[in-house]
Design a protein around this motif. Structure first.
Motif, PDB file in Angstrom:
ATOM      1  N   ARG A 296      -6.313   4.186   2.950  1.00  0.00           N
ATOM      2  CA  ARG A 296      -6.457   5.534   2.421  1.00  0.00           C
ATOM      3  C   ARG A 296      -7.674   5.655   1.510  1.00  0.00           C
ATOM      4  NH1 ARG A 296      -1.511   6.093   1.160  1.00  0.00           N
ATOM      5  NH2 ARG A 296      -1.672   5.415  -0.999  1.00  0.00           N
ATOM      6  N   SER A 297      -8.086   4.537   0.914  1.00  0.00           N
ATOM      7  CA  SER A 297      -9.240   4.581   0.006  1.00  0.00           C
ATOM      8  C   SER A 297     -10.563   4.384   0.735  1.00  0.00           C
ATOM      9  CB  SER A 297      -9.095   3.485  -1.055  1.00  0.00           C
ATOM     10  OG  SER A 297      -9.104   2.205  -0.451  1.00  0.00           O
ATOM     11  N   ARG A 298     -10.523   4.145   2.052  1.00  0.00           N
ATOM     12  CA  ARG A 298     -11.771   3.932   2.790  1.00  0.00           C
ATOM     13  C   ARG A 298     -12.249   5.222   3.435  1.00  0.00           C
ATOM     14  NH1 ARG A 298     -10.460  -1.197   6.538  1.00  0.00           N
ATOM     15  NH2 ARG A 298      -8.936   0.324   7.274  1.00  0.00           N
ATOM     16  N   LEU A 299     -13.560   5.352   3.538  1.00  0.00           N
ATOM     17  CA  LEU A 299     -14.158   6.488   4.218  1.00  0.00           C
ATOM     18  C   LEU A 299     -14.236   6.205   5.707  1.00  0.00           C
ATOM     19  CD1 LEU A 299     -17.103   7.316   1.796  1.00  0.00           C
ATOM     20  CD2 LEU A 299     -14.952   8.563   2.045  1.00  0.00           C
TER      21      LEU A 299
ATOM     22  N   TYR B 138       9.409  -7.422   3.932  1.00  0.00           N
ATOM     23  CA  TYR B 138       8.060  -7.934   3.697  1.00  0.00           C
ATOM     24  C   TYR B 138       7.040  -7.197   4.556  1.00  0.00           C
ATOM     25  CZ  TYR B 138       4.033 -11.049   4.108  1.00  0.00           C
ATOM     26  OH  TYR B 138       2.766 -11.545   4.157  1.00  0.00           O
ATOM     27  N   MET B 139       7.359  -6.965   5.847  1.00  0.00           N
ATOM     28  CA  MET B 139       6.430  -6.288   6.733  1.00  0.00           C
ATOM     29  C   MET B 139       6.211  -4.839   6.296  1.00  0.00           C
ATOM     30  SD  MET B 139       5.407  -8.602   8.715  1.00  0.00           S
ATOM     31  CE  MET B 139       4.440  -7.536   9.777  1.00  0.00           C
ATOM     32  N   VAL B 140       7.285  -4.172   5.834  1.00  0.00           N
ATOM     33  CA  VAL B 140       7.139  -2.790   5.367  1.00  0.00           C
ATOM     34  C   VAL B 140       6.248  -2.735   4.139  1.00  0.00           C
ATOM     35  CG1 VAL B 140       8.389  -0.859   4.334  1.00  0.00           C
ATOM     36  CG2 VAL B 140       9.282  -1.933   6.383  1.00  0.00           C
ATOM     37  N   ASN B 141       6.469  -3.656   3.197  1.00  0.00           N
ATOM     38  CA  ASN B 141       5.622  -3.688   1.998  1.00  0.00           C
ATOM     39  C   ASN B 141       4.169  -4.000   2.351  1.00  0.00           C
ATOM     40  OD1 ASN B 141       7.728  -3.099   0.283  1.00  0.00           O
ATOM     41  ND2 ASN B 141       8.177  -5.233  -0.183  1.00  0.00           N
TER      42      ASN B 141
ATOM     43  N   ALA C   2      -4.380   4.898  21.561  1.00  0.00           N
ATOM     44  CA  ALA C   2      -4.119   3.777  20.652  1.00  0.00           C
ATOM     45  C   ALA C   2      -4.789   3.983  19.312  1.00  0.00           C
ATOM     46  CB  ALA C   2      -4.609   2.470  21.277  1.00  0.00           C
ATOM     47  N   ALA C   3      -5.947   4.624  19.316  1.00  0.00           N
ATOM     48  CA  ALA C   3      -6.650   4.837  18.048  1.00  0.00           C
ATOM     49  C   ALA C   3      -5.915   5.775  17.127  1.00  0.00           C
ATOM     50  CB  ALA C   3      -8.058   5.381  18.321  1.00  0.00           C
ATOM     51  N   LEU C   4      -5.030   6.618  17.662  1.00  0.00           N
ATOM     52  CA  LEU C   4      -4.304   7.549  16.796  1.00  0.00           C
ATOM     53  C   LEU C   4      -3.312   6.831  15.911  1.00  0.00           C
ATOM     54  CD1 LEU C   4      -3.663  10.454  19.314  1.00  0.00           C
ATOM     55  CD2 LEU C   4      -5.448  10.282  17.579  1.00  0.00           C
ATOM     56  N   ALA C   5      -2.902   5.633  16.326  1.00  0.00           N
ATOM     57  CA  ALA C   5      -1.962   4.876  15.505  1.00  0.00           C
ATOM     58  C   ALA C   5      -2.630   4.240  14.308  1.00  0.00           C
ATOM     59  CB  ALA C   5      -1.299   3.777  16.349  1.00  0.00           C
ATOM     60  N   ASP C   6      -3.960   4.219  14.308  1.00  0.00           N
ATOM     61  CA  ASP C   6      -4.689   3.650  13.177  1.00  0.00           C
ATOM     62  C   ASP C   6      -4.562   4.578  11.979  1.00  0.00           C
ATOM     63  OD1 ASP C   6      -8.061   2.344  12.765  1.00  0.00           O
ATOM     64  OD2 ASP C   6      -6.339   2.425  11.425  1.00  0.00           O
ATOM     65  N   PRO C   7      -4.016   4.092  10.838  1.00  0.00           N
ATOM     66  CA  PRO C   7      -3.871   4.969   9.670  1.00  0.00           C
ATOM     67  C   PRO C   7      -5.188   5.520   9.174  1.00  0.00           C
ATOM     68  CG  PRO C   7      -3.525   2.670   9.093  1.00  0.00           C
ATOM     69  CD  PRO C   7      -3.567   2.738  10.587  1.00  0.00           C
ATOM     70  N   ALA C   8      -6.296   4.820   9.440  1.00  0.00           N
ATOM     71  CA  ALA C   8      -7.588   5.332   8.979  1.00  0.00           C
ATOM     72  C   ALA C   8      -8.010   6.559   9.755  1.00  0.00           C
ATOM     73  CB  ALA C   8      -8.657   4.245   9.131  1.00  0.00           C
ATOM     74  N   ALA C   9      -7.377   6.823  10.947  1.00  0.00           N
ATOM     75  CA  ALA C   9      -7.740   8.001  11.725  1.00  0.00           C
ATOM     76  C   ALA C   9      -7.307   9.293  11.056  1.00  0.00           C
ATOM     77  CB  ALA C   9      -7.110   7.917  13.119  1.00  0.00           C
TER      78      ALA C   9
ATOM     79  N   ALA D  85       0.955  -1.598   1.736  1.00  0.00           N
ATOM     80  CA  ALA D  85      -0.260  -2.048   1.051  1.00  0.00           C
ATOM     81  C   ALA D  85      -1.497  -1.801   1.912  1.00  0.00           C
ATOM     82  CB  ALA D  85      -0.141  -3.536   0.701  1.00  0.00           C
ATOM     83  N   ASP D  86      -1.371  -2.061   3.221  1.00  0.00           N
ATOM     84  CA  ASP D  86      -2.506  -1.808   4.121  1.00  0.00           C
ATOM     85  C   ASP D  86      -2.847  -0.324   4.168  1.00  0.00           C
ATOM     86  OD1 ASP D  86      -2.595  -4.484   4.634  1.00  0.00           O
ATOM     87  OD2 ASP D  86      -1.493  -4.365   6.520  1.00  0.00           O
ATOM     88  N   LEU D  87      -1.798   0.516   4.178  1.00  0.00           N
ATOM     89  CA  LEU D  87      -2.052   1.964   4.186  1.00  0.00           C
ATOM     90  C   LEU D  87      -2.734   2.412   2.903  1.00  0.00           C
ATOM     91  CD1 LEU D  87       1.258   3.315   5.759  1.00  0.00           C
ATOM     92  CD2 LEU D  87      -0.996   3.284   6.809  1.00  0.00           C
TER      93      LEU D  87
END
Length: 212
Positions: A96-99, A83-86, A187-194, A90-92
């Motif tokens: 990925r669609s955000r600027l 569940y956590m992986v899914n 820590a910010a590098l772990a953010d997928p939006a980075a 989904a969060d990724l």
């Protein structure tokens, strides 16, 4: 008359006693015959074997029960991880669609005499949110502003970063800074939006540039 009644009663009692004794004898004979037949067929041995098997199965069940409990815990843990992986995927997909919007002089803060300080804020537009609730489209802002958008601001302090963000995304136009913070270390590098390609927005562009 009484003597006749007494004789009739005595006869009846005698007949009843004889019938009871005859039935008892018949039942005894049937029981003995049945037991003899069952003994001849080995039913008692079968019953003993079945009882032994039941005892063995019960013993085996008692031995397997702790293992079954451990396996059940492992299955539940695997389901939670699945569940956590899914959820992470989904969060990724959403990230990925955000600027990624970058404000400030990023290169200037890379100089040795000026320490680099990056602040991450989440900005939302209340007018776009209201338009979504009314099932309408905002005249010049993108629908994505109905949910929190990430903005990276380079400034000397968190106050300057907020001023910079509000200059580009003014509250008078419905923009609101939900939160703003400075990431610790890497820590910010772990953010997928980075990993997204940044969209630089100069401060002079005004809030109309936010509709991109």
């Amino acid at each position: 008359m009484l003597e006749q009644l007494a004789k009739a009663g005595a006869v009846l009692f005698s007949i009843a006693g004889i019938a009871y004794l005859a039935g008892l004898a018949v039942a005894y004979c049937v029981e003995r015959l049945t037991l003899r037949r069952l003994k001849a067929e080995g039913v008692e041995e079968r019953i003993q074997r079945v009882l032994k098997l039941i005892s063995r199965f019960q013993h085996r069940r008692d031995q397997m029960l702790p293992m079954l409990v451990r396996l059940d815990d492992q299955v539940k843990s695997a389901r939670r991880r699945h569940y956590m992986v899914n959820k992470r995927l989904a969060d990724l997909a959403v990230s990925r669609s955000r600027l990624l919007r970058v404000l400030g002089e990023e290169e200037a803060f890379a100089r040795a005499e000026r320490p680099a300080r990056r602040f991450i804020a989440h900005v939302i537009n209340r007018h776009v949110q209201r338009a979504h609730l009314e099932q309408k489209a905002h005249p010049f802002l993108a629908p994505s502003w109905g949910r929190a958008q990430q903005v990276h601001a380079w400034a000397s302090s968190i106050g300057d970063a907020k001023v910079l963000i509000e200059r580009v995304y003014p509250p008078s136009a419905g923009f609101a800074v939900i939160d703003i913070s400075e990431p610790d270390g890497e820590a910010a590098l772990a953010d997928p939006a980075a990993n997204l390609q940044p969209e630089s927005e100069p401060p002079a562009a005004g809030f109309r540039a936010a509709g991109r």
